[in-house]
Design a protein around this motif. Structure first.
Motif, short mmCIF file in Angstrom:
data_model
loop_
_atom_site.label_atom_id
_atom_site.label_comp_id
_atom_site.label_asym_id
_atom_site.label_seq_id
_atom_site.Cartn_x
_atom_site.Cartn_y
_atom_site.Cartn_z
N VAL A 163 -3.45 5.14 -4.79
CA VAL A 163 -4.84 5.08 -4.37
C VAL A 163 -5.49 6.43 -4.69
CG1 VAL A 163 -4.46 3.36 -2.54
CG2 VAL A 163 -4.32 5.81 -1.98
N LEU A 173 -10.08 1.86 3.47
CA LEU A 173 -9.78 1.62 2.07
C LEU A 173 -10.94 0.88 1.41
CD1 LEU A 173 -7.50 1.85 -0.08
CD2 LEU A 173 -6.76 -0.42 0.65
N LEU A 194 0.80 -1.23 0.00
CA LEU A 194 0.00 0.00 0.00
C LEU A 194 0.83 1.28 0.00
CD1 LEU A 194 -2.79 1.27 0.02
CD2 LEU A 194 -2.81 1.06 2.51
N GLY A 244 -0.05 5.51 -1.36
CA GLY A 244 -0.59 5.12 -0.07
C GLY A 244 0.13 5.78 1.10
N THR A 287 -9.16 2.18 -4.10
CA THR A 287 -8.15 1.59 -4.98
C THR A 287 -8.40 1.90 -6.45
OG1 THR A 287 -9.38 -0.48 -5.03
CG2 THR A 287 -7.62 -0.28 -3.38
#
Length: 161
Positions: A47, A123, A42, A106, A87
């Motif tokens: 993202v 998330l 991540l 992230g 995502t």
């Protein structure tokens, strides 16, 4: 004698994610639903943080209200706050089609969450594989640490250690 005005090159910053199609980051796609797998990638994955318009005060002359853009924080039943992140653009639009997707790594999302005094990132809210990243994990992501699998489990590793 004529003096030429100084020449300034104008340039815009390079986009952080050139050619991004808004799909799930290829590093995240195979690990969605696997808590440790998500945490391991991540920090470096892209993202989307949703930004929404927030109405402000009415102008002094009685005209239109001001509007600001803000990242979305969610408050849990226990009073703690979490920054929302998604995502993919599709996952964000399923949550709120009016939100503007802002692509970030992230790690930057974790740093933003902490800067806003949030204690977690949620998330992919509303998706089957949604996940909460909180407390120590959030701090490690913000610091740029990497979750590594070991013979006895997982451990956060700081770069250069």
């Amino acid at each position: 004698m004529t003096t030429e005005p100084p020449q300034h090159e104008r340039s815009l910053a390079e986009p952080a994610f050139p050619g991004d199609d808004g799909q799930v980051d290829p590093a995240l796609a195979p690990v969605l639903g696997d808590r440790d797998g998500v945490l391991a990638v991540l920090g470096e994955a892209r993202v989307f943080v949703p930004i929404v318009a927030v109405l402000g005060e009415r102008a002094a002359n009685g005209g239109d209200k001001n509007a600001d853009m803000a990242a979305v924080l969610m408050t849990g039943a226990d009073g703690r706050q979490a920054l929302l992140a998604f995502t993919s653009v599709a996952a964000l639009e399923a949550w709120n089609p009016q939100a503007r997707p802002v692509p970030v790594h992230g790690q930057a999302a974790a740093q933003s969450a902490l800067a806003e005094s949030a204690s977690a990132i949620v998330l992919d809210l509303g998706q089957p594989h949604w996940q909460v990243v909180e407390t120590d994990d959030l701090g490690h992501l913000a610091a740029g640490d990497t979750l590594a699998r070991t013979a006895t489990g997982t451990a956060w590793v700081r770069p250069g250690d």
